[in-house]
Motif scaffolding. Structure first.
Motif, PDB file in Angstrom:
ATOM      1  N   ASN A  33       9.920   3.509  -2.733  1.00 49.02           N
ATOM      2  CA  ASN A  33      10.139   3.274  -1.312  1.00 49.02           C
ATOM      3  C   ASN A  33      11.331   2.360  -1.062  1.00 49.02           C
ATOM      4  O   ASN A  33      12.039   2.514  -0.062  1.00 49.02           O
ATOM      5  CB  ASN A  33       8.879   2.698  -0.672  1.00 49.02           C
ATOM      6  N   TYR A  74       0.775   8.379   6.748  1.00 50.78           N
ATOM      7  CA  TYR A  74       1.386   7.673   5.621  1.00 50.78           C
ATOM      8  C   TYR A  74       2.014   8.653   4.622  1.00 50.78           C
ATOM      9  O   TYR A  74       3.139   8.462   4.163  1.00 50.78           O
ATOM     10  CB  TYR A  74       0.319   6.813   4.930  1.00 50.78           C
ATOM     11  N   VAL A  81       5.401   9.373   1.478  1.00 49.54           N
ATOM     12  CA  VAL A  81       5.322  10.153   0.239  1.00 49.54           C
ATOM     13  C   VAL A  81       6.207  11.395   0.347  1.00 49.54           C
ATOM     14  O   VAL A  81       6.987  11.692  -0.548  1.00 49.54           O
ATOM     15  CB  VAL A  81       3.866  10.542  -0.080  1.00 49.54           C
ATOM     16  N   ASN A 119      -6.432   7.732  -4.197  1.00 43.01           N
ATOM     17  CA  ASN A 119      -5.006   7.539  -4.476  1.00 43.01           C
ATOM     18  C   ASN A 119      -4.140   8.233  -3.417  1.00 43.01           C
ATOM     19  O   ASN A 119      -3.085   8.796  -3.725  1.00 43.01           O
ATOM     20  CB  ASN A 119      -4.668   8.053  -5.876  1.00 43.01           C
ATOM     21  N   LYS A 171      14.378   4.519  -1.383  1.00 43.06           N
ATOM     22  CA  LYS A 171      14.524   5.353  -0.181  1.00 43.06           C
ATOM     23  C   LYS A 171      15.116   4.527   0.963  1.00 43.06           C
ATOM     24  O   LYS A 171      16.001   4.988   1.687  1.00 43.06           O
ATOM     25  CB  LYS A 171      13.150   5.869   0.264  1.00 43.06           C
ATOM     26  N   THR A 172      14.593   3.305   1.102  1.00 45.57           N
ATOM     27  CA  THR A 172      15.074   2.450   2.183  1.00 45.57           C
ATOM     28  C   THR A 172      16.549   2.113   1.984  1.00 45.57           C
ATOM     29  O   THR A 172      17.334   2.116   2.941  1.00 45.57           O
ATOM     30  CB  THR A 172      14.244   1.153   2.234  1.00 45.57           C
ATOM     31  N   TYR A 221      -7.536   5.544   0.979  1.00 52.02           N
ATOM     32  CA  TYR A 221      -6.371   5.581   0.096  1.00 52.02           C
ATOM     33  C   TYR A 221      -6.731   5.128  -1.316  1.00 52.02           C
ATOM     34  O   TYR A 221      -6.353   5.748  -2.315  1.00 52.02           O
ATOM     35  CB  TYR A 221      -5.255   4.688   0.662  1.00 52.02           C
ATOM     36  N   MET A 223      14.068  10.138   4.748  1.00 53.26           N
ATOM     37  CA  MET A 223      14.662   8.935   4.149  1.00 53.26           C
ATOM     38  C   MET A 223      15.572   9.222   2.966  1.00 53.26           C
ATOM     39  O   MET A 223      16.454   8.424   2.657  1.00 53.26           O
ATOM     40  CB  MET A 223      13.556   7.961   3.738  1.00 53.26           C
ATOM     41  N   VAL A 224      15.346  10.322   2.275  1.00 52.71           N
ATOM     42  CA  VAL A 224      16.240  10.614   1.155  1.00 52.71           C
ATOM     43  C   VAL A 224      17.360  11.581   1.546  1.00 52.71           C
ATOM     44  O   VAL A 224      18.151  11.984   0.702  1.00 52.71           O
ATOM     45  CB  VAL A 224      15.467  11.160  -0.067  1.00 52.71           C
ATOM     46  N   ALA A 245       0.832  -1.201   0.000  1.00 53.47           N
ATOM     47  CA  ALA A 245       0.000   0.000   0.000  1.00 53.47           C
ATOM     48  C   ALA A 245       0.863   1.246   0.000  1.00 53.47           C
ATOM     49  O   ALA A 245       0.592   2.207  -0.712  1.00 53.47           O
ATOM     50  CB  ALA A 245      -0.904   0.004   1.224  1.00 53.47           C
ATOM     51  N   ALA A 246       1.930   1.171   0.784  1.00 53.17           N
ATOM     52  CA  ALA A 246       2.822   2.322   0.841  1.00 53.17           C
ATOM     53  C   ALA A 246       3.411   2.612  -0.522  1.00 53.17           C
ATOM     54  O   ALA A 246       3.430   3.752  -0.971  1.00 53.17           O
ATOM     55  CB  ALA A 246       3.943   2.047   1.836  1.00 53.17           C
ATOM     56  N   ALA A 247       3.834   1.554  -1.163  1.00 51.48           N
ATOM     57  CA  ALA A 247       4.464   1.750  -2.460  1.00 51.48           C
ATOM     58  C   ALA A 247       3.478   2.243  -3.493  1.00 51.48           C
ATOM     59  O   ALA A 247       3.810   3.035  -4.358  1.00 51.48           O
ATOM     60  CB  ALA A 247       5.070   0.449  -2.909  1.00 51.48           C
ATOM     61  N   ALA A 248       2.255   1.774  -3.368  1.00 52.02           N
ATOM     62  CA  ALA A 248       1.270   2.177  -4.364  1.00 52.02           C
ATOM     63  C   ALA A 248       1.059   3.678  -4.346  1.00 52.02           C
ATOM     64  O   ALA A 248       0.723   4.275  -5.356  1.00 52.02           O
ATOM     65  CB  ALA A 248      -0.040   1.452  -4.106  1.00 52.02           C
ATOM     66  N   ALA A 249       1.252   4.257  -3.197  1.00 53.19           N
ATOM     67  CA  ALA A 249       1.028   5.693  -3.115  1.00 53.19           C
ATOM     68  C   ALA A 249       2.217   6.507  -3.556  1.00 53.19           C
ATOM     69  O   ALA A 249       2.106   7.701  -3.744  1.00 53.19           O
ATOM     70  CB  ALA A 249       0.688   6.092  -1.698  1.00 53.19           C
ATOM     71  N   ALA A 250       3.325   5.869  -3.718  1.00 49.18           N
ATOM     72  CA  ALA A 250       4.512   6.631  -4.105  1.00 49.18           C
ATOM     73  C   ALA A 250       4.259   7.331  -5.424  1.00 49.18           C
ATOM     74  O   ALA A 250       3.586   6.820  -6.290  1.00 49.18           O
ATOM     75  CB  ALA A 250       5.703   5.698  -4.222  1.00 49.18           C
ATOM     76  N   LYS A 272      25.357  10.023  -5.718  1.00 46.64           N
ATOM     77  CA  LYS A 272      26.663  10.531  -5.307  1.00 46.64           C
ATOM     78  C   LYS A 272      27.341   9.620  -4.288  1.00 46.64           C
ATOM     79  O   LYS A 272      28.519   9.762  -4.006  1.00 46.64           O
ATOM     80  CB  LYS A 272      26.543  11.954  -4.762  1.00 46.64           C
ATOM     81  N   PHE A 329      14.339  13.161  10.747  1.00 51.37           N
ATOM     82  CA  PHE A 329      14.803  12.098   9.848  1.00 51.37           C
ATOM     83  C   PHE A 329      14.015  12.098   8.537  1.00 51.37           C
ATOM     84  O   PHE A 329      12.791  12.073   8.524  1.00 51.37           O
ATOM     85  CB  PHE A 329      14.666  10.739  10.531  1.00 51.37           C
ATOM     86  N   LEU A 344      12.656  14.020  -6.651  1.00 53.64           N
ATOM     87  CA  LEU A 344      12.459  13.365  -5.357  1.00 53.64           C
ATOM     88  C   LEU A 344      13.774  12.912  -4.732  1.00 53.64           C
ATOM     89  O   LEU A 344      13.890  12.821  -3.515  1.00 53.64           O
ATOM     90  CB  LEU A 344      11.514  12.162  -5.510  1.00 53.64           C
ATOM     91  N   ILE A 362      18.748   3.872   0.396  1.00 53.14           N
ATOM     92  CA  ILE A 362      19.549   5.073   0.670  1.00 53.14           C
ATOM     93  C   ILE A 362      19.690   5.266   2.176  1.00 53.14           C
ATOM     94  O   ILE A 362      20.787   5.504   2.687  1.00 53.14           O
ATOM     95  CB  ILE A 362      18.895   6.315   0.008  1.00 53.14           C
ATOM     96  N   ALA A 363      18.561   5.151   2.884  1.00 53.35           N
ATOM     97  CA  ALA A 363      18.595   5.351   4.340  1.00 53.35           C
ATOM     98  C   ALA A 363      19.480   4.320   5.029  1.00 53.35           C
ATOM     99  O   ALA A 363      20.091   4.599   6.062  1.00 53.35           O
ATOM    100  CB  ALA A 363      17.179   5.289   4.898  1.00 53.35           C
ATOM    101  N   PRO A 407      19.291  10.897   4.685  1.00 55.74           N
ATOM    102  CA  PRO A 407      19.574  10.260   5.973  1.00 55.74           C
ATOM    103  C   PRO A 407      20.804  10.844   6.665  1.00 55.74           C
ATOM    104  O   PRO A 407      20.908  10.804   7.889  1.00 55.74           O
ATOM    105  CB  PRO A 407      19.793   8.788   5.605  1.00 55.74           C
ATOM    106  N   ASP A 467      18.743  15.304  -3.749  1.00 57.10           N
ATOM    107  CA  ASP A 467      19.840  15.447  -2.777  1.00 57.10           C
ATOM    108  C   ASP A 467      20.896  14.368  -2.928  1.00 57.10           C
ATOM    109  O   ASP A 467      22.004  14.510  -2.430  1.00 57.10           O
ATOM    110  CB  ASP A 467      19.291  15.391  -1.353  1.00 57.10           C
ATOM    111  N   GLN A 468      20.521  13.278  -3.553  1.00 57.54           N
ATOM    112  CA  GLN A 468      21.421  12.122  -3.623  1.00 57.54           C
ATOM    113  C   GLN A 468      22.111  11.988  -4.978  1.00 57.54           C
ATOM    114  O   GLN A 468      22.878  11.050  -5.183  1.00 57.54           O
ATOM    115  CB  GLN A 468      20.637  10.830  -3.341  1.00 57.54           C
TER     116      GLN A 468
END
Lengths: 511, 318
Positions: free
Chosen positions: A127, B273, B278, B256, A130-131, B252, B62-63, A38-43, A391, B60, A152, A133-134, B65, A155-156
């Motif tokens: 996601n 979330y 996001v 969307n 992101k994980t 959701y 995630m992009v 679900a999390a990914a679907a919203a990305a 980078k 924090f 998005l 990278i983190a 870190p 920065d990287q």
């Protein structure tokens, strides 16, 4: 052999405990938890060609084998470079095979660099990246990725300019505007090299024009339509004539029933509810002022969004959100439904005019026309895909060598259905699309002409805290499509204030 | 008899076992069995909870870190002025006001109906009411969206056939709550089953006594059934309340993740979330998670406090 009862119980308990532990800790399968899915679907869909991936059914959340560690040499003895696919297109089965073949060819051709391919499903890729990278486990190369994806992860991203020079990557073969297109990183860093471009223009359904006995829109810049300039007024007038209710009355008729429309004249399909995308027809702009910190709403946005709002609720030639979601407009793939006469969209839409087999195509024949002008000026928004380097790469020289190889691969362009940035590769793309739509006899001069009128600043260009700012302007875009009483002017003022708040609070100020 | 069996029989009992008292041995066995669960709780629940508490005091991202810094209570202060938090609280309360009564009444109503002695085919009918629970939430939401579509949906089609103009169920910030509550009716199967179990545990002699005293069906229901199943109703209420504050999937899927229309479906979990996954503001999202936890905890405690004088425990235990 006999065991007493306590021993049996103990054994059973041990076995059960072991089973629970294994089940609880087992993490080697590719199954996604519901929350992760679900999390990914919203990305956000961060690439131009992601629409292709989203529209075409993907059988499984595909994952390639775990990437090889880049601390040790690869099987060919070369430095391991990890290539992360999934932010955009690249996840379809036939694409996976091509990508793997391209990688194999590269790995077999030399012993300096070894590309380790890592493909993630588009829905979860953002996601996962992101994980990684983190967790300090980021790949070296990401792509194909569009401008939003670059925003998005801005920065990287590494500045490629020193590597372009040191490795003599040929940038002169690209149109100068494309060569400079990816100078959008921090401090003007070059964060990508031209790979695929997706100019936009009008796609029209020939059958609906024929039925209304209306001439097709122009295919040459400067041509008139029915003796008048091909501009936004002409689109409105034509759109109303092509909007029809269930009784066969068009939107110019006094008897037209706006509550029972069965065919619409115009829309900008899959524009992501972006006011900047829609209003780009009235001129390019950004919500970020040149000072890099002030929110702005350009006049072109006010004019453009008022035009669209009137088109939906007053003139009725543009569908509202309910109509877009309905079966009449194929639940969002409006042009594919055969009930939309004109659609302003990009070359990547060649993916999706026909429904996935075994469904039969509804639009038998369509054409391409140039984007209309506003105040004598044409603006045709552009999408572009590229490959970028992070980078954090431990081996930037090797990574760029691999990136340069991927960015020049004709096989990848064909697999992605992407319009090549390199003019020498365009013919192969044209042949592929013509073969897909033999009855449409597409005029390839249209996309070529539109490359000369791209939106600068790009409608997807970076703003501070891009994802949150995008959510704010999407709320505006959804608002006017869902409410007849939406006050465009007042809501744009509110949006500007909201964006200013987001920009002020953003951690990633002016790049 | 094999030699090995004979050998086993002649083995002396383990010395350690004999030294432990039976109660201690029993306790050790108990801990052995729950040990796995405790391990899972510590590693997979308590660990992430502590981590999220720590994260809630950082920025924090995630992009980014490498740029994480300790920000104290800034994230909690920020929530006070964040319009999306206030919007989500308002949305959640509006939704709760409609959906909790609808769910409670509908699940009890179906339970009473499907517990009638004279009703034929009770089993299949109960299965029919329960069956929508088996459909994945995303799939059922998509079906409901088609059903509730203003222009092409069946519901408005039926209303039109009756001469009524159907509302814009999905895109109206007023009608979206009833729409979601109607969708929620597909999820009452569990509550209905629990209510049926409660109804079946009410001693029949109480109804007989009430009948002798001249009570009608409504009075029997109000004065006998409701008090006797009040612990079950309390349990359902707590679960529905928690579920309402954790509402996510349907909202959701419908929008969307955007919270449309006009932030009407921007429920707290959706805000959490979006901020975390996001917008990448993981520290802030962790703070929102803790706010959500505290709100639900307080509401549940209030509910239990309120229930002291409203819930009847036949055995005397609470």
């Amino acid at each position: 052999m006999l065991l007493n009862r306590p021993s049996l119980t103990r054994l059973a308990a041990l076995a059960a405990s072991a089973a629970i532990l294994v089940t609880a800790c087992g993490g080697s399968t590719a199954t996604q938890s519901p929350s992760a899915a679900a999390a990914a679907a919203a990305a956000a869909t961060p690439t131009a060609a992601a629409a292709t991936a989203a529209a075409t059914p993907s059988p499984t959340p595909l994952i390639t084998a775990a990437p090889i560690s880049n601390d040790q040499p690869g099987p060919n003895g070369g430095v391991v470079v990890r290539w992360f696919v999934g932010l955009g297109t690249g996840g379809q089965p036939q694409q996976i095979a091509t990508q793997q073949q391209v990688v194999n060819d590269f790995n077999n051709s030399q012993k300096d660099v070894y590309i380790s391919l890592e493909i993630q499903d588009n829905k979860v890729a953002g996601n996962i990246l992101k994980t990684e990278i983190a967790a300090g486990n980021a790949p070296d190369i990401i792509g194909p990725v569009g401008v939003e994806g670059l925003n998005l992860f801005i920065d990287q991203l590494a500045d490629l300019q020193p590597l372009i020079q040191s490795q003599n990557f040929n940038m002169t073969k690209f149109d100068p505007s494309l060569a400079n297109f990816f100078k959008m990183g921090k401090g003007g860093a070059t964060i990508g090299v031209p790979f695929a471009v997706y100019p936009s223009f009008i796609w029209y359904n020939k059958a609906l024009f024929d039925e209304a006995k209306l001439p097709y829109p122009p295919t040459k810049v400067g041509d008139l339509y029915q003796g008048k300039p091909w501009d936004m007024d002409a689109v409105r007038a034509l759109g109303m004539k092509l909007t029809v209710d269930k009784n066969g009355n068009d939107a110019t008729s006094a008897n037209f029933d706006p509550n029972n429309i069965v065919q619409w004249g115009f829309d900008m399909q899959w524009a992501d509810n972006s006011p900047l995308a829609e209003s780009s027809l009235f001129g390019a702009s950004s919500f970020l002022a040149p000072d890099g910190k002030t929110a702005q709403v350009a006049d072109s946005v006010k004019t453009g969004e008022t035009w669209f709002d009137n088109g939906v609720w007053k003139d009725h030639f543009i569908p509202n959100q309910n109509q877009i979601n309905s079966d009449l407009l194929a639940k969002g793939n409006e042009f594919q439904s055969g009930n939309l006469a004109m659609d302003e969209t990009h070359t990547w839409y060649a993916c999706c005019v026909n429904p996935a087999p075994p469904a039969k195509p509804i639009v038998k024949s369509f054409g391409w026309a140039i984007a209309p002008s506003y105040n004598g000026k044409i603006t045709a928004k552009l999408h572009a895909d590229t490959f970028a380097m992070l980078k954090s790469s431990k081996h930037p020289d090797a990574a760029f060598k691999a990136l340069a190889y991927l960015a020049q691969s004709g096989a990848l362009l064909t697999a992605y259905g992407a319009y090549p940035a390199d003019p020498s590769l365009v013919q192969g793309y044209k042949d592929g699309v013509d073969k897909q739509y033999p009855d449409s006899k597409l005029d390839w001069s249209v996309p070529q002409q539109m490359l000369g009128y791209v939106d600068i600043p790009n409608h997807q260009s970076w703003v501070p805290d891009y994802a949150k700012a995008k959510a704010a302007w999407q709320a505006f875009g959804t608002g006017y499509r869902t409410s007849a009483s939406f006050d465009v002017s007042a809501e744009l003022d509110k949006l500007k204030a909201t964006l200013q708040g987001i920009f002020d609070a953003a951690p990633d100020k002016n790049p | 008899m094999s030699a090995s069996t004979q050998a086993l029989r002649h083995l002396p009992a383990p010395a350690r076992r004999s030294r432990l008292r039976p109660s201690v041995r029993e306790a050790l066995w108990g801990f052995g069995f729950v040990g796995i669960w405790i391990f899972g709780l510590l590693v997979f629940t308590a660990g992430p909870m502590i981590a999220s508490l720590v994260l809630s005091f950082t920025d924090f991202n995630m992009v980014r870190p490498e740029a994480v810094t300790f920000v104290g209570i800034d994230n909690y202060v920020r929530m006070l002025g964040d319009p999306s938090i206030s919007a989500s609280l308002i949305a959640t309360v509006k939704f709760a006001v409609i959906t909790i009564p609808v769910t409670m009444v509908a699940s009890l109503g179906f339970a009473v109906l499907l517990n009638q002695p004279s009703l034929p085919a009770k089993g299949p009918l109960r299965a029919l009411v329960y069956m929508p629970m088996m459909i994945p939430l995303v799939a059922s939401t998509l079906v409901w969206m088609g059903f509730l579509n203003t222009d092409t949906g069946w519901l408005n089609g039926i209303l039109r056939a009756l001469g009524l103009a159907g509302p814009d169920w999905i895109n109206s910030d007023v009608w979206v709550y009833p729409a979601l509550s109607i969708m929620g009716l597909w999820g009452i199967g569990n509550f209905m089953l629990i209510n049926i179990a409660g109804l079946q545990s009410v001693p029949t002699e109480l109804y007989d006594a009430a009948k002798i005293d001249g009570a009608g069906r409504w009075q029997s229901f109000r004065r006998v059934t409701i008090p006797m199943i009040s612990p079950v109703l309390l349990y359902n209420l707590v679960i529905v309340l928690i579920g309402t504050f954790q509402y996510f999937t349907q909202a959701y899927t419908m929008t969307n993740g955007k919270g449309d229309p006009n932030n009407a479906t921007l429920f707290m979990n959706l805000v959490l979330y979006r901020e975390g996954f996001v917008f990448n503001h993981m520290g802030y999202a962790a703070a929102i998670a803790w706010l959500l936890f505290v709100i639900v905890l307080i509401l549940t405690l209030v509910l239990f406090w309120f229930s002291r004088s409203r819930v009847y425990y036949a055995g005397g235990d609470r």
